[in-house]
Motif scaffolding. Structure first.
Motif, short mmCIF file in Angstrom:
data_model
loop_
_atom_site.label_atom_id
_atom_site.label_comp_id
_atom_site.label_asym_id
_atom_site.label_seq_id
_atom_site.Cartn_x
_atom_site.Cartn_y
_atom_site.Cartn_z
N UNK A 105 0.82 -1.21 0.00
CA UNK A 105 0.00 0.00 0.00
C UNK A 105 0.84 1.25 0.00
N UNK A 106 0.93 1.89 1.15
CA UNK A 106 1.68 3.13 1.28
C UNK A 106 1.56 3.66 2.70
N UNK A 107 1.99 4.90 2.88
CA UNK A 107 1.97 5.50 4.22
C UNK A 107 0.56 5.97 4.59
N UNK A 108 0.42 6.47 5.80
CA UNK A 108 -0.86 6.96 6.29
C UNK A 108 -1.43 8.04 5.37
N UNK A 109 -2.75 8.16 5.33
CA UNK A 109 -3.43 9.12 4.45
C UNK A 109 -3.47 10.49 5.13
N UNK A 110 -3.07 11.52 4.40
CA UNK A 110 -3.19 12.88 4.90
C UNK A 110 -1.89 13.59 5.17
N UNK A 111 -0.76 12.94 4.96
CA UNK A 111 0.53 13.54 5.29
C UNK A 111 1.28 14.03 4.05
N UNK A 112 1.50 13.14 3.11
CA UNK A 112 2.35 13.44 1.95
C UNK A 112 1.51 13.52 0.69
#
Length: 157
Positions: free
Chosen positions: A87-94
């Motif tokens: 997937x990827x990193x948390x939603x809302x940061x990058x």
């Protein structure tokens, strides 16, 4: 008191909107179209949300999933664990974050656990943290149980 309620309400609203945008109107098959960049850009409070989104095709047993900084789901198959982390990193940061999807074929007898850190951080009646090792042990113990029995077993383990 009112300010704290507002902050909690604002966070909940952010989480719902971010997850809706993360999933899109057609699920995991919809292209990005800059959704994630907008969530990160229009986020003055620096709020974020983790997510594990999955779609199971009940005819074929295929699970398509994407993990956005969430505790990885655990798949138990014939006594071996597979951690679903793609997937990827948390939603809302990058705003430049890209998310990838993965496919897993679910087989009869597989046990899939999608959970949050609330499970591993929870304390039992003696005050001992549940932890990841106990989650895996509970899954191994519950491998031949029904879904309801598994939930009860993990709850009371």
């Amino acid at each position: 008191m009112m300010g704290e309620r507002f902050r909690k309400s604002a966070w909940l609203l952010f989480a719902v909107v971010a997850l809706f945008l993360f999933l899109g109107s057609r699920g995991l098959n919809e292209p990005d179209e800059g959704r994630y960049a907008e969530i990160a850009r229009e986020n003055p409070e620096s709020l974020f949300v983790t997510a594990f989104a999955g779609i199971i095709d009940l005819r074929t047993g295929m699970l398509e999933y994407c993990n956005a900084g969430h505790e990885p789901a655990l798949l138990l198959r014939r006594g071996e664990f597979q951690s679903l982390e793609t997937g990827g990193m948390i939603v809302g940061i990058d705003e430049k974050q890209e998310y990838t999807k993965a496919l897993v074929h679910l087989e009869p007898g597989d046990l899939l656990l999608i959970y949050s850190d609330g499970l591993t951080d929870a304390a039992d009646f003696q005050g001992k943290r549940f932890g990841k090792a106990r989650v895996r042990k509970a899954m191994l113990d519950a491998a031949k149980m029904t879904a309801k029995q598994v939930a009860d077993h993990v709850l009371w383990e």
